[in-house]
Enzyme design. Structure first.
Site, short mmCIF file in Angstrom:
data_model
loop_
_atom_site.label_atom_id
_atom_site.label_comp_id
_atom_site.label_asym_id
_atom_site.label_seq_id
_atom_site.Cartn_x
_atom_site.Cartn_y
_atom_site.Cartn_z
CG ASP A 45 -2.97 7.27 1.85
OD1 ASP A 45 -4.05 6.28 1.86
OD2 ASP A 45 -1.94 6.65 1.51
CB SER A 104 -0.99 -0.19 1.28
OG SER A 104 -1.97 1.03 1.17
CG HIS A 108 -5.76 -0.12 -1.46
ND1 HIS A 108 -5.68 -1.48 -0.51
CD2 HIS A 108 -4.72 0.80 -0.64
CE1 HIS A 108 -4.66 -1.13 0.17
NE2 HIS A 108 -4.24 0.15 -0.04
#
Length: 234
Positions: free
Chosen positions: A137, A122, A159
């Site tokens: 983010d 990630s 993701h």
């Protein structure tokens, strides 16, 4: 020769932390006694010690020792002397801020390009790209620079999710956001779905895991890349 794994996620639904990646981790860190864990992304705001403990438990299953980078008095020297590295997920802005503030980003890049094994998940994968500007983010802190290690000649969007049929959400899709980025910077972006990872061995970069990736090149239609295929941009 670079020896790198950049995974979309650390945990698949219904599995324990790093469970699906353990065979890959064992191969990546073959012959390594201790891995330095970089905990600065702090998912959910947990402490560095808590995060390192989570990794220590997972790596114990394959007999790997773990030490958190935050425990070293001199993190730059620790990276220079370390055998191998793992950077976990969490908030990429926070991770990048800390790596630049501690003057570790360039040192880590040099160590990995010199052949020391590197695992990212990630946020830890985002920093393997040219820059962090395709992260999902929130910008909870302001890094000194968005530049990251550039271990691969493109950016990642971990993701990655396609629009879900039947869901009435009218907001921007991941593809929309990536296209906005490419208007400003014509870098290729790989949408990395859960269960898959980028494998770097020397100059060869392949897609591995269970899911195809969505490839975005500026000025071209997006396309799917199958697992096992080499990632090449002209």
């Amino acid at each position: 020769m670079k020896n790198v794994v950049l995974a979309s996620t650390s945990t698949l639904h219904g599995q324990t932390y790093l469970e699906y990646l353990l065979p890959v981790i064992k191969e990546l860190f073959s012959g390594i006694e201790e891995v330095i864990f970089i905990p600065y992304a702090r998912p959910g705001g947990i402490s560095h010690d808590e995060y390192t403990g989570r990794v220590t438990t997972a790596f114990a299953a394959i007999n790997l020792r773990v030490r958190g980078l935050h425990t070293f008095e001199n993190p730059v020297e620790a990276v220079q002397k370390g055998q191998a590295f793992f950077t976990g997920g969490g908030n990429t802005f926070l991770l990048v801020q800390q790596l630049h503030a501690l003057h570790v980003m360039e040192t880590l890049k040099a160590a990995v390009e010199d052949g020391k094994p590197y695992l990212g998940c990630s946020a830890g994968s985002n920093i393997g790209g040219v820059n962090m500007q395709t992260t999902n983010d929130m910008p909870i802190v302001y890094p000194a620079s968005f530049q990251t290690m550039g271990l691969i000649p493109f950016n990642l969007n971990p993701h990655y999710m396609d629009p879900i049929p039947g869901v009435l959400h009218m907001g921007e899709s991941r593809e929309t956001r990536i296209r906005e980025f490419q208007v400003q910077q014509p870098l290729p972006v790989v949408g990395l779905r859960e269960g898959s990872w980028i494998r770097v061995k020397g100059e060869t970069i392949t897609l591995e895991g269970s899911e195809p990736a969505k490839i975005f090149e500026a000025g071209k239609d997006a396309y799917e890349l199958s697992v096992g295929k080499e990632i090449i941009f002209e």
